[in-house]
Design a protein around this motif. Structure first.
Motif, PDB file in Angstrom:
ATOM      1  N   HIS A 157       0.823  -1.210   0.000  1.00  0.00           N
ATOM      2  CA  HIS A 157       0.000   0.000   0.000  1.00  0.00           C
ATOM      3  C   HIS A 157       0.860   1.263   0.000  1.00  0.00           C
ATOM      4  CE1 HIS A 157      -3.400  -2.643   0.756  1.00  0.00           C
ATOM      5  NE2 HIS A 157      -2.690  -3.204   1.729  1.00  0.00           N
ATOM      6  N   GLU A 158       2.071   1.141  -0.519  1.00  0.00           N
ATOM      7  CA  GLU A 158       2.962   2.292  -0.641  1.00  0.00           C
ATOM      8  C   GLU A 158       3.449   2.379  -2.082  1.00  0.00           C
ATOM      9  OE1 GLU A 158       3.484   4.552   1.467  1.00  0.00           O
ATOM     10  OE2 GLU A 158       2.914   3.723   3.412  1.00  0.00           O
ATOM     11  N   ASN A 159       4.166   3.456  -2.393  1.00  0.00           N
ATOM     12  CA  ASN A 159       4.660   3.627  -3.759  1.00  0.00           C
ATOM     13  C   ASN A 159       5.793   2.644  -4.053  1.00  0.00           C
ATOM     14  OD1 ASN A 159       7.230   4.881  -2.901  1.00  0.00           O
ATOM     15  ND2 ASN A 159       5.946   6.628  -2.333  1.00  0.00           N
ATOM     16  N   LEU A 160       6.152   2.556  -5.344  1.00  0.00           N
ATOM     17  CA  LEU A 160       7.137   1.568  -5.778  1.00  0.00           C
ATOM     18  C   LEU A 160       8.488   1.771  -5.102  1.00  0.00           C
ATOM     19  CD1 LEU A 160       7.883  -0.777  -7.646  1.00  0.00           C
ATOM     20  CD2 LEU A 160       8.424   0.904  -9.421  1.00  0.00           C
ATOM     21  N   ALA A 161       8.903   3.020  -4.900  1.00  0.00           N
ATOM     22  CA  ALA A 161      10.201   3.285  -4.285  1.00  0.00           C
ATOM     23  C   ALA A 161      10.271   2.702  -2.877  1.00  0.00           C
ATOM     24  CB  ALA A 161      10.472   4.791  -4.252  1.00  0.00           C
ATOM     25  N   LYS A 162       9.212   2.880  -2.097  1.00  0.00           N
ATOM     26  CA  LYS A 162       9.203   2.348  -0.733  1.00  0.00           C
ATOM     27  C   LYS A 162       9.154   0.816  -0.736  1.00  0.00           C
ATOM     28  CE  LYS A 162       7.380   6.165   2.015  1.00  0.00           C
ATOM     29  NZ  LYS A 162       6.368   6.564   3.020  1.00  0.00           N
ATOM     30  N   VAL A 163       8.407   0.250  -1.661  1.00  0.00           N
ATOM     31  CA  VAL A 163       8.338  -1.213  -1.739  1.00  0.00           C
ATOM     32  C   VAL A 163       9.713  -1.791  -2.066  1.00  0.00           C
ATOM     33  CG1 VAL A 163       7.366  -3.159  -3.020  1.00  0.00           C
ATOM     34  CG2 VAL A 163       5.896  -1.243  -2.360  1.00  0.00           C
ATOM     35  N   LEU A 164      10.402  -1.184  -3.041  1.00  0.00           N
ATOM     36  CA  LEU A 164      11.751  -1.641  -3.376  1.00  0.00           C
ATOM     37  C   LEU A 164      12.704  -1.439  -2.199  1.00  0.00           C
ATOM     38  CD1 LEU A 164      12.100  -0.351  -7.050  1.00  0.00           C
ATOM     39  CD2 LEU A 164      11.657  -2.687  -6.269  1.00  0.00           C
ATOM     40  N   ALA A 165      12.526  -0.335  -1.454  1.00  0.00           N
ATOM     41  CA  ALA A 165      13.349  -0.106  -0.262  1.00  0.00           C
ATOM     42  C   ALA A 165      13.089  -1.191   0.783  1.00  0.00           C
ATOM     43  CB  ALA A 165      13.074   1.269   0.315  1.00  0.00           C
TER      44      ALA A 165
END
Length: 266
Positions: free
Chosen positions: A135-143
């Motif tokens: 439920h977060e943006n792609l950058a946070k998911v990759l982080a």
């Protein structure tokens, strides 16, 4: 730069070996997939997290713990691989080559990191199939996946030290798992640590494994409604705590493993 090149050559050698033995990757996937299915469909309906009692809320809460457990359990494989190289005399062959001594271990841990990343990709697909969502943006998911892989890389150095300290691959596998089970279960991976007895809760809160699980949950947006982290610093700042723990583990155990390797090779 020559040490970096030597490390990459050794990493390539280990990746080629893994590609020729696909059973390593296949059997490495079976256990985490079993954990996903068992905890989701067998235990999920009876475990409550936060203010929600839904299976879906626990499923999203669970996945970060499964991911973290998967990357840390790769420690046993790393230790067994290095112990096998020692047992077969491959280290003696490396000694005769004009290469950096630490490159053997660095290359091995980098290859294990690639294997762990592939395992995470497959496991994430399985998690999506059973209903996990971010439920977060792609950058946070990759982080989130980044902090998981960093922890896995840090723990691979613990596995390297164990592999250099035992005589057989079987002993390295046992030695790599015996301490991982209490580490992963006395944590917030599968249950809310706030509901543990006081002395266990404090251990779980300062467990480096718990910090990474909490960090990935925040970055994935998988904290259940009504969930409140404890007041312990690692739980309030899990991303920083996870990064600090991982870097400290890498520095300490890489130093010990390389020193042990030099003595063994000498």
């Amino acid at each position: 730069m020559s040490a970096v090149n030597d490390s990459l050559v050794v990493a390539r050698r280990n990746l080629i070996r893994m590609g020729r033995i696909p059973e390593i990757l296949v059997f490495g996937l079976i256990q985490p997939i079993m954990f996903v299915v068992l905890f989701t469909y067998v235990f999920g309906g009876s475990i409550q997290v936060g203010a929600s009692n839904s299976t879906h809320a626990y499923r999203e809460f669970l996945m970060a713990g499964i991911f973290a457990q998967t990357v840390t359990f790769a420690t046993a494989g790393a230790g067994a691989g290095i112990a096998d190289d020692m047992h077969k005399g491959l280290i003696d062959r490396f000694r005769s080559l004009p290469m950096a001594r630490g490159a053997v271990l660095t290359g091995r841990t980098l290859a294990d990191l690639v294997q762990t990343a592939l395992t995470l990709v497959v496991l994430a697909v399985v998690a999506l199939i059973v209903g996990w969502r971010t439920h977060e943006n792609l950058a946070k998911v990759l982080a989130g996946f980044g902090v998981l892989l960093l922890l896995g890389y840090a723990f691979s150095w613990i596995g390297a030290l164990i592999g250099l300290s035992v005589r057989t691959p079987e002993a390295a596998t046992s030695g790599g798992l015996v301490w991982l089970f209490p580490l992963t279960f006395i944590s917030n991976a599968f249950v809310d640590a706030n509901k543990m007895p006081s002395f266990l809760r404090h251990i779980a809160e300062w467990n480096p494994f718990s910090a990474t699980v909490q960090a990935s949950r925040e970055l994935f947006g998988n904290l259940p409604p009504g969930f409140h982290a404890s007041g312990a610093w690692p739980m309030q700042h899990p991303v920083w705590a996870s990064l600090i723990w991982s870097v400290v583990i890498i520095v300490i155990f890489r130093t010990l493993a390389v020193r042990k390797y030099r003595r063994a090779a000498g």
